[in-house]
Design a protein around this motif. Structure first.
Motif, short mmCIF file in Angstrom:
data_model
loop_
_atom_site.label_atom_id
_atom_site.label_comp_id
_atom_site.label_asym_id
_atom_site.label_seq_id
_atom_site.Cartn_x
_atom_site.Cartn_y
_atom_site.Cartn_z
N UNK A 77 0.81 -1.23 0.00
CA UNK A 77 0.00 0.00 0.00
C UNK A 77 0.83 1.27 0.00
N UNK A 78 2.15 1.13 -0.20
CA UNK A 78 3.04 2.30 -0.25
C UNK A 78 4.07 2.09 -1.34
N UNK A 79 4.69 3.19 -1.76
CA UNK A 79 5.80 3.10 -2.70
C UNK A 79 6.85 4.15 -2.32
N UNK A 80 7.90 4.23 -3.11
CA UNK A 80 8.99 5.15 -2.83
C UNK A 80 8.53 6.60 -2.77
N UNK A 81 7.60 6.97 -3.66
CA UNK A 81 7.17 8.35 -3.74
C UNK A 81 6.41 8.77 -2.49
N UNK A 82 5.76 7.83 -1.84
CA UNK A 82 5.10 8.12 -0.58
C UNK A 82 6.09 8.12 0.58
N UNK A 83 6.93 7.09 0.63
CA UNK A 83 7.83 6.92 1.78
C UNK A 83 8.88 8.02 1.86
N UNK A 84 9.31 8.54 0.72
CA UNK A 84 10.33 9.58 0.75
C UNK A 84 9.79 10.96 1.12
N UNK A 85 8.54 11.02 1.55
CA UNK A 85 8.03 12.23 2.18
C UNK A 85 8.43 12.30 3.65
N UNK A 86 8.94 11.17 4.17
CA UNK A 86 9.36 11.08 5.56
C UNK A 86 10.88 11.27 5.61
N UNK A 116 -1.72 7.90 7.01
CA UNK A 116 -0.69 7.76 8.03
C UNK A 116 0.63 8.40 7.58
N UNK A 117 0.99 8.21 6.33
CA UNK A 117 2.21 8.83 5.83
C UNK A 117 2.08 10.35 5.83
N UNK A 118 0.90 10.85 5.50
CA UNK A 118 0.71 12.31 5.55
C UNK A 118 0.86 12.84 6.97
N UNK A 119 0.47 12.05 7.96
CA UNK A 119 0.59 12.48 9.36
C UNK A 119 2.05 12.63 9.79
N UNK A 120 2.91 11.74 9.30
CA UNK A 120 4.31 11.74 9.75
C UNK A 120 5.26 12.35 8.73
N UNK A 121 4.74 12.82 7.61
CA UNK A 121 5.60 13.32 6.54
C UNK A 121 6.21 14.68 6.90
N UNK A 147 7.69 16.40 4.11
CA UNK A 147 7.66 17.11 2.83
C UNK A 147 6.31 16.87 2.15
N UNK A 148 5.82 17.89 1.48
CA UNK A 148 4.61 17.73 0.69
C UNK A 148 4.88 16.85 -0.52
N UNK A 149 6.04 17.05 -1.13
CA UNK A 149 6.49 16.23 -2.25
C UNK A 149 7.71 15.44 -1.83
N UNK A 150 7.89 14.24 -2.37
CA UNK A 150 9.01 13.41 -1.94
C UNK A 150 10.36 14.03 -2.28
#
Length: 396
Positions: free
Chosen positions: A168-177, A276-281, A283-286
């Motif tokens: 349910x996630x990919x690099x573009x989502x995870x690299x916001x953290x 959840x990723x938006x909560x802990x991110x 950056x808006x963009x990765x």
């Protein structure tokens, strides 16, 4: 050398897993998929270890070989606060020794064992025995590390070797953290059956010196991952916030106001990976670190064919087209990624257009959530009169 590897699967000894998950079946299907190295999964289970020893040839340095593919020992463990961890282990002797230290209760009860140890204790044991360790499907709402912790360092009290993204996630989502900039990402299938729409549905392209545990370890730790391949994350069954009973997708703020109880059926709402990723991110963009390889979105070939022809995966039509493509090209991964579209057209024109849409990131998606997978639709790609395919402007 570059190899394709899927490092997180399960055996027939895990709960809710196909009885067909044997070394023989996994190996033969891995070859058709295009995987050179597969994680065994469940390597603390005594009967599974016996199956590995009886069905493979140990060729040294942690590699258990068959006619069709090679295996490296792996296991998923449920630990403190029900967080799941993935370990990659040097050999069977180590698996037996640390299994006795880690597993709580009867090791024969489930291929995915449980432990009372905290993540920091697991990390110490893993590194003491030259193992690799990281969170399994790190963002998922039931058992992912980030469901409980806002920081990977708070969880492990140290640095793990990788982060597994999950379906349910990919690099573009995870690299916001921001804190994940220092970690390699793994994309694995978590397969519970050996069939080609499960095994290798997510995989990694890794550069290694040779087929060995040492080389694999060095590549993971020292930026040898050259590509992550997997589903569009909104196809994952926990991508969006939704009810785990009726699977209705629900606005996260509304869910919170209703104490995570579904107003539709009264079921329990699970927070989606996207939210959840938006909560802990941070950056808006990765912001991708320089070593981060591309993430290529793919979908199992059987599912593409099934969707285009509107027939079940097990029907003769779908199976025959799949088999014809595999027989005419090297393997499924080659069909999905490398084979020229004009050559695929000669085997099956309609399927070629579905593959082309994926390669160009032009597909229509209905997002998944609450435990239900998302869906791909090719309806807008098909013209009513002559079955020609049109280009989509976006996916939803």
């Amino acid at each position: 050398m570059l190899i394709n590897t899927d490092l997180h699967i399960h055996s027939c000894f895990s709960m809710a897993t196909s009885k067909d998950m044997t070394i023989k079946n996994i190996a033969s299907k891995a070859k058709e998929k295009g995987l050179s190295l597969v994680g065994t999964g469940d390597c603390f289970h005594p009967k599974w270890l016996n199956n590995i020893e009886e069905s493979t040839e140990y060729i040294g340095d942690g590699i258990y070989s068959t006619e069709y593919c090679n295996f490296v020992l792996t296991v998923e463990i449920e630990g403190y606060k029900k967080i799941h961890h993935l370990l990659i282990i040097p050999n069977i002797d180590v698996a037996k020794e640390i299994g006795d230290k880690i597993v709580y209760g009867n090791k024969k009860s489930d291929g995915r064992p449980k432990t009372k140890l905290k993540p920091s204790e697991l990390l110490d044991i893993a590194h003491d025995y030259n193992c690799l360790i990281g969170p399994a499907h790190a963002f998922t709402p039931w058992t992912g590390m980030y469901k409980t912790y806002d920081s990977i360092y708070d969880c492990y009290d140290g640095k793990v070797d990788f982060v597994e993204l999950g379906l349910s996630a990919d690099t573009y989502m995870a690299d916001k953290v921001k804190e994940l900039k220092d970690f390699p990402f793994l994309s694995n299938s978590d397969a519970h059956s050996p069939w080609p729409h499960r095994l290798g549905r997510e995989f990694n392209k890794i550069e290694i010196d040779n087929i060995s545990y040492t080389s694999l370890k060095n590549s993971i730790k020292h930026k040898g991952i050259k590509g992550n391949y997997g589903l569009y994350p909104n196809l994952g069954k926990y991508h969006m916030t939704g009810c785990s009973k009726c699977h209705k997708l629900i606005d996260p703020q509304l869910a919170k106001e209703n104490n995570m109880e579904c107003v539709n059926c009264g079921g329990r709402i699970k927070k989606g990976v996207d939210y959840r990723i938006n909560e802990i991110s941070d950056f808006k963009n990765p912001k991708h670190p320089k070593f981060r390889p591309p993430y290529i979105h793919i979908m199992p070939l059987l599912e593409i064919i099934s969707k285009i022809y509107n027939k079940g995966i097990t029907t003769k039509t779908v199976q025959n087209i799949w088999r014809n493509l595999i027989d005419n090209f090297k393997n499924e991964i080659d069909v999905l990624i490398n084979s020229p579209i004009n050559k695929i057209e000669k085997i099956d024109y309609k399927t070629s257009k579905g593959i082309k849409a994926f390669r160009e990131n032009k597909v229509e998606i209905i997002s998944g959530g609450g435990g239900k997978y998302g869906e791909i639709s090719f309806n807008k790609l098909i013209e009513n009169n002559n079955q020609e395919f049109m280009t989509l402007d976006s996916f939803k």
